[in-house]
Design an enzyme around this catalytic site. Structure first.
Site, PDB file in Angstrom:
ATOM      1  CG  ASP A   1      -9.900  -0.039   4.695  1.00 15.15           C
ATOM      2  OD1 ASP A   1      -9.645  -0.311   3.501  1.00 15.15           O
ATOM      3  OD2 ASP A   1      -9.216  -0.453   5.647  1.00 15.15           O
TER       4      ASP A   1
ATOM      5  CD  GLN B   1      -3.409  -4.557   6.478  1.00 10.33           C
ATOM      6  OE1 GLN B   1      -3.286  -3.591   5.755  1.00 10.33           O
ATOM      7  NE2 GLN B   1      -4.060  -5.648   6.099  1.00 10.33           N
TER       8      GLN B   1
ATOM      9  CE  LYS C   1      -3.858  -2.423   2.068  1.00  7.04           C
ATOM     10  NZ  LYS C   1      -4.473  -2.939   3.297  1.00  7.04           N
TER      11      LYS C   1
END
Ligand code: NDP
Length: 337
Positions: free
Chosen positions: A159, A136, A92
């Site tokens: 997200d 994460q 990422k």
């Protein structure tokens, strides 16, 4: 850049490549699939489409920097040292650098307290250089994922997992600030391949908060008639075999065989599973939730694994972060969400 399906000459892939970038080479898996009995014209080239999106983003970032002096920023919070999570975070950050974003990282030890993680999230919430925050998952067991995800400002929830964003996705007349990246990537593949969605029957296999459920909501928002199949659904195969569009996200390697697929259906395989393969260098290979060969024999278009949905997930994360930065430029009010 326009994209189209090259049904005569090749996979559903970008119609033209950016002249500033070297033409991406197909992944090994795509080559393998092409070399197998599956014609290239059936393949949805997620890797190539994701590269096109990333180059579109890079261009917009350059303009944003020049015209507004603003660089999109993504903060990634990693707790513990799971190898898979470390790999995802690395890729990422690399993707951020490639499109010209700034990335910020907090690597916290596995025994960090919940309060400490909350403080880190709150600091990023308040930091104007940060337009997106990503924690994460999974988090260590002593930390409440719910409490941490709820703490992310919805204006930076790239997200798209915040209940307010998911709630807006589910409601008519509301628009979420962000849509979860993997399902958003599935829809982007369908749209860029010009697959009609409105009025079609769709089957989503799996109902997780991060993939299946938002994928079904997105299809429904585009006027598909959606059926969800999950682990308690009797005769999922029969239900799926009526669908024009199938999104498979059940986490069971190669469960969806050709018998599940209506002739001519479009198949999006979200699954990523390691399957033992003594002939492979690493002793395993990646397979999807769809049995590729038998499903491809029935489908009109299908995503390979790898090289299908996977590359789209990070491209959509970048797109969400860019959207957030755009709102910062325009000063768009998000109150009311
Ligand atoms: P989850 O395990 O959270 O959810 C799986 C879903 O599938 C559940 O809703 C479950 O039903 C359903 N399911 C399980 N077994 C069956 C079955 N036999 N028949 C029908 N439905 C079944 O998985 P995720 O949603 O997180 O991930 C799904 C897949 O996508 C995985 O292979 C994962 O690796 C992959 N993935 C890929 C990403 C990418 O970027 N390409 C990103 C995220 C995930 P129930 O609710 O009843 O338990």
């Amino acid at each position: 850049m326009a994209l189209s399906c090259h049904r005569q000459t090749g996979a559903c892939r970008p119609a033209a490549r950016s002249s500033r970038r070297a033409a991406p080479r197909p992944s090994t898996a795509v080559v393998a699939a092409t070399a197998s009995a599956v014609p290239a014209s059936k393949l949805i080239d997620g890797k190539g489409i994701a590269e096109t999106i990333r180059s579109e983003i890079a261009k917009e970032v350059a303009v944003m920097k020049q015209q507004h002096g603003l660089t999109p920023g993504l903060a990634v919070v990693l707790v513990g040292s799971r190898k898979d999570s470390e790999t995802y975070v690395r890729s990422k950050k690399k993707a951020c650098a490639e499109v010209g974003f700034d990335s910020y990282g907090s690597d916290l030890p596995a025994d960090v307290s919940e309060e400490e993680v909350l403080k880190v999230v709150e600091a990023y919430n308040a930091d104007p250089r940060v337009h997106g925050i990503l924690v994460q998952l999974p988090l260590p067991k002593h930390i409440s994922e719910k409490r941490i995800l709820d703490a992310i400002s919805i204006e930076k929830d790239v997200d798209g997992f915040h209940p307010l964003n998911i709630g807006s996705l589910a409601m008519r007349g509301r628009d979420p600030l962000f849509v979860p990246c993997t399902p958003k990537g599935c829809i982007e593949l369908l749209e860029r391949c010009k697959v009609p969605i409105s009025g079609r029957k769709a089957c989503v296999i799996g109902r997780s908060n991060i993939v299946g459920m938002p994928a079904a909501l997105l299809l429904q928002r585009r006027d598909a008639t959606v059926t969800m199949v999950h682990s308690k659904t009797p005769d999922g195969q029969r239900i799926c075999a009526e669908a024009d569009i199938v999104i498979a996200a059940c986490g069971v390697a190669e469960m969806v065989t050709g018998d599940w697929i209506k002739p001519g259906a479009v198949v999006i395989d979200v699954g990523i599973n390691a399957k033992d393969d003594p002939t492979a260098k690493k002793g395993y290979r990646l397979v999807g939730d769809v049995e590729f060969e038998s499903a491809a024999a029935k489908a009109s278009l299908i995503t390979p694994v790898p090289g299908g949905v996977g590359p789209m997930t990070i491209a959509m994360l970048l797109q969400n972060t860019l959207e957030s930065a755009r709102r910062a430029v325009t000063g768009e009010k998000v109150a009311g969400h």
